[in-house]
Design a protein around this motif. Structure first.
Motif, PDB file in Angstrom:
ATOM      1  N   UNK A   1     -17.623   7.208 -36.600  1.00  0.00           N
ATOM      2  CA  UNK A   1     -17.985   8.266 -36.774  1.00  0.00           C
ATOM      3  C   UNK A   1     -18.040   8.704 -38.545  1.00  0.00           C
ATOM      4  N   UNK A   2     -17.520  10.354 -37.978  1.00  0.00           N
ATOM      5  CA  UNK A   2     -17.577  10.885 -38.752  1.00  0.00           C
ATOM      6  C   UNK A   2     -16.165  11.121 -39.586  1.00  0.00           C
ATOM      7  N   UNK A   3     -15.238  12.019 -40.459  1.00  0.00           N
ATOM      8  CA  UNK A   3     -13.941  12.027 -40.894  1.00  0.00           C
ATOM      9  C   UNK A   3     -13.210  13.577 -39.866  1.00  0.00           C
ATOM     10  N   UNK A   4     -14.051  13.877 -39.847  1.00  0.00           N
ATOM     11  CA  UNK A   4     -13.500  15.173 -38.848  1.00  0.00           C
ATOM     12  C   UNK A   4     -14.386  15.043 -37.335  1.00  0.00           C
ATOM     13  N   UNK A   5     -13.349  16.083 -36.769  1.00  0.00           N
ATOM     14  CA  UNK A   5     -13.697  15.967 -35.059  1.00  0.00           C
ATOM     15  C   UNK A   5     -15.023  16.559 -34.996  1.00  0.00           C
ATOM     16  N   UNK A   6     -15.199  17.751 -35.640  1.00  0.00           N
ATOM     17  CA  UNK A   6     -16.643  19.141 -36.028  1.00  0.00           C
ATOM     18  C   UNK A   6     -17.779  17.853 -36.319  1.00  0.00           C
ATOM     19  N   UNK A   7     -18.195  17.009 -37.240  1.00  0.00           N
ATOM     20  CA  UNK A   7     -18.887  16.335 -37.447  1.00  0.00           C
ATOM     21  C   UNK A   7     -18.946  15.395 -36.293  1.00  0.00           C
ATOM     22  N   UNK A   8     -17.878  14.377 -35.910  1.00  0.00           N
ATOM     23  CA  UNK A   8     -17.922  14.061 -34.466  1.00  0.00           C
ATOM     24  C   UNK A   8     -18.788  14.601 -33.656  1.00  0.00           C
ATOM     25  N   UNK A   9     -18.504  15.718 -33.178  1.00  0.00           N
ATOM     26  CA  UNK A   9     -19.273  16.256 -32.254  1.00  0.00           C
ATOM     27  C   UNK A   9     -20.847  16.588 -32.247  1.00  0.00           C
ATOM     28  N   UNK A  10     -21.060  16.892 -33.726  1.00  0.00           N
ATOM     29  CA  UNK A  10     -22.736  16.955 -34.268  1.00  0.00           C
ATOM     30  C   UNK A  10     -23.033  15.662 -34.515  1.00  0.00           C
ATOM     31  N   UNK A  11     -22.004  14.304 -34.333  1.00  0.00           N
ATOM     32  CA  UNK A  11     -22.738  13.002 -34.225  1.00  0.00           C
ATOM     33  C   UNK A  11     -22.799  12.842 -32.877  1.00  0.00           C
ATOM     34  N   UNK A  12     -22.095  12.919 -31.683  1.00  0.00           N
ATOM     35  CA  UNK A  12     -22.334  12.602 -30.818  1.00  0.00           C
ATOM     36  C   UNK A  12     -23.416  13.506 -30.088  1.00  0.00           C
ATOM     37  N   UNK A  13     -23.462  14.630 -30.007  1.00  0.00           N
ATOM     38  CA  UNK A  13     -24.522  15.073 -29.659  1.00  0.00           C
ATOM     39  C   UNK A  13     -25.683  15.040 -30.086  1.00  0.00           C
ATOM     40  N   UNK A  14     -26.117  14.385 -31.192  1.00  0.00           N
ATOM     41  CA  UNK A  14     -27.285  13.878 -31.791  1.00  0.00           C
ATOM     42  C   UNK A  14     -27.294  12.234 -31.315  1.00  0.00           C
ATOM     43  N   UNK A  15     -26.633  12.100 -30.751  1.00  0.00           N
ATOM     44  CA  UNK A  15     -26.476  10.233 -29.970  1.00  0.00           C
ATOM     45  C   UNK A  15     -26.692  11.239 -28.095  1.00  0.00           C
ATOM     46  N   UNK A  16     -26.197  11.819 -27.816  1.00  0.00           N
ATOM     47  CA  UNK A  16     -26.707  12.216 -26.524  1.00  0.00           C
ATOM     48  C   UNK A  16     -28.513  12.674 -26.573  1.00  0.00           C
ATOM     49  N   UNK A  17     -29.003  13.323 -27.616  1.00  0.00           N
ATOM     50  CA  UNK A  17     -30.592  13.768 -27.854  1.00  0.00           C
ATOM     51  C   UNK A  17     -31.056  12.082 -27.666  1.00  0.00           C
ATOM     52  N   UNK A  18     -30.932  11.522 -28.452  1.00  0.00           N
ATOM     53  CA  UNK A  18     -31.275  10.227 -28.288  1.00  0.00           C
ATOM     54  C   UNK A  18     -31.478   9.869 -26.904  1.00  0.00           C
ATOM     55  N   UNK A  19     -30.578   9.345 -25.855  1.00  0.00           N
ATOM     56  CA  UNK A  19     -30.099   9.482 -24.760  1.00  0.00           C
ATOM     57  C   UNK A  19     -31.329   9.940 -23.699  1.00  0.00           C
ATOM     58  N   UNK A  20     -31.697  11.512 -24.217  1.00  0.00           N
ATOM     59  CA  UNK A  20     -32.568  12.410 -23.760  1.00  0.00           C
ATOM     60  C   UNK A  20     -33.890  11.643 -24.323  1.00  0.00           C
ATOM     61  N   UNK A  21     -34.508  11.309 -25.690  1.00  0.00           N
ATOM     62  CA  UNK A  21     -35.688  10.605 -25.996  1.00  0.00           C
ATOM     63  C   UNK A  21     -35.875   9.354 -24.737  1.00  0.00           C
ATOM     64  N   UNK A  22     -34.982   8.387 -24.994  1.00  0.00           N
ATOM     65  CA  UNK A  22     -35.212   7.056 -25.005  1.00  0.00           C
ATOM     66  C   UNK A  22     -35.414   7.671 -23.223  1.00  0.00           C
ATOM     67  N   UNK A  23     -35.011   8.369 -22.339  1.00  0.00           N
ATOM     68  CA  UNK A  23     -35.294   8.953 -21.007  1.00  0.00           C
ATOM     69  C   UNK A  23     -36.554   9.123 -20.752  1.00  0.00           C
ATOM     70  N   UNK A  24     -36.702   9.797 -21.693  1.00  0.00           N
ATOM     71  CA  UNK A  24     -38.754  10.345 -21.955  1.00  0.00           C
ATOM     72  C   UNK A  24     -39.344   9.080 -22.376  1.00  0.00           C
ATOM     73  N   UNK A  25     -38.935   7.970 -23.611  1.00  0.00           N
ATOM     74  CA  UNK A  25     -39.188   7.388 -23.488  1.00  0.00           C
ATOM     75  C   UNK A  25     -40.186   6.102 -22.225  1.00  0.00           C
ATOM     76  N   UNK A  26     -38.934   5.799 -21.087  1.00  0.00           N
ATOM     77  CA  UNK A  26     -38.911   5.485 -20.557  1.00  0.00           C
ATOM     78  C   UNK A  26     -40.005   6.155 -18.838  1.00  0.00           C
ATOM     79  N   UNK A  27     -40.158   6.965 -19.378  1.00  0.00           N
ATOM     80  CA  UNK A  27     -40.794   7.586 -18.092  1.00  0.00           C
ATOM     81  C   UNK A  27     -42.375   7.993 -18.467  1.00  0.00           C
ATOM     82  N   UNK A  28     -42.496   7.596 -19.782  1.00  0.00           N
ATOM     83  CA  UNK A  28     -44.218   7.422 -20.083  1.00  0.00           C
ATOM     84  C   UNK A  28     -44.678   6.198 -19.469  1.00  0.00           C
TER      85      UNK A  28
END
Ligand SMILES: N[C@@H](CCC(=O)N[C@@H](CS)C(=O)NCC(=O)O)C(=O)O
Length: 238
Positions: free
Chosen positions: A86-113
């Motif tokens: 991950x990152x070197x500080x909590x703020x960066x890690x929060x941003x990365x986790x947010x992005x990872x969860x957004x990837x979860x969202x698009x993967x769910x939409x891909x399956x829904x296609x």
């Protein structure tokens, strides 16, 4: 003790998001269902469900001794914590986790296609609905998600989201790009030039020596029509 990754054998599926990070970081792991068949997964899930603890709802899940963690984004952030992905500080890690969860969202939409009516029904029985869902996904959702990820990829000087160091978000974005190309080759060829940073990120990730070795190995399964990213030509258009 090496990690055990439990996932359905014979398809990359969501398990591949976990494999990408494990392989890039050269973290040893085994796959009981790949080695011993699906029964190894089914019996382990049943044991956990009956065991009274926090059982996984669905694979993939990763096991280390007494600990089992399910949900791709959760697994990846757990690995990130333990192995510095991950990152070197909590703020960066929060941003990365947010992005990872957004990837979860698009993967769910891909399956829904390909399963817009229901996961329990065959694709052949929901083709008309899939065509409508695919058109909207191609035209509206791909640009919206990829535009968001392009801005993330442009946050630093590249090639990765944080710059020179790859994280669990980069491994997932690289797989996402490849999966979308497999599923929608015509659409992705048409929009590719809109996302130069994202494609540079993807290229840099697959060029990592550990990922090049993985992709050349028999551990790496190609995309297929049992997985998340499925190529049905009738669902693609430029
Ligand atoms: N949000 C979960 C989704 C897990 C999931 O849907 N797994 C699929 C295989 S890729 C499955 O086996 N689902 C069974 C079910 O939903 O009944 C994750 O990201 O791990």
């Amino acid at each position: 003790m090496a990690y055990r990754l439990y996932y359905w054998p014979g398809l990359p599926g969501r398990g591949e998001f976990v494999r990408m990070a494990l392989e890039a970081a050269e973290i040893p792991y085994s796959e009981p269902a790949r080695d011993d068949g699906v029964e190894a997964l089914l019996s382990d899930m049943e044991k956990r469900e009956e065991g009274g603890g926090f059982a996984p709802f669905a694979p993939p899940y990763l096991v280390d001794g007494d600990v089992a963690v399910a949900q791709v984004a959760h697994i990846l952030t757990w690995l990130a914590d333990r192995h510095g992905l991950g990152g070197d500080d909590p703020q960066t890690d929060l941003g990365l986790i947010q992005l990872q969860l957004t990837i979860t969202d698009i993967v769910a939409e891909v399956h829904n296609v390909h399963h817009p009516v229901g996961s329990g029904a065959y694709y052949a029985d929901q083709k008309d609905e899939a065509k409508r869902t695919a058109a909207q996904f191609r035209e509206d959702r791909i640009p919206k998600f990829l535009g968001h990820f392009e801005r993330a990829a442009a946050l630093n000087d590249g090639p990765f989201v944080l710059g020179g160091k790859w994280t669990h978000v980069d491994s997932s974005l690289a797989l996402l790009i490849d999966g979308l190309h497999y599923m929608f080759p015509r659409r992705m060829a048409a929009v590719k030039s809109d996302y130069p940073k994202l494609y540079a990120l993807r290229d840099a990730f697959v060029d990592l020596p550990a990922i090049a070795a993985y992709r050349a190995s028999d551990r790496c399964q190609g995309f297929n029509e049992d997985g998340i990213f499925r190529h049905y030509p009738e669902l693609d258009a430029a």
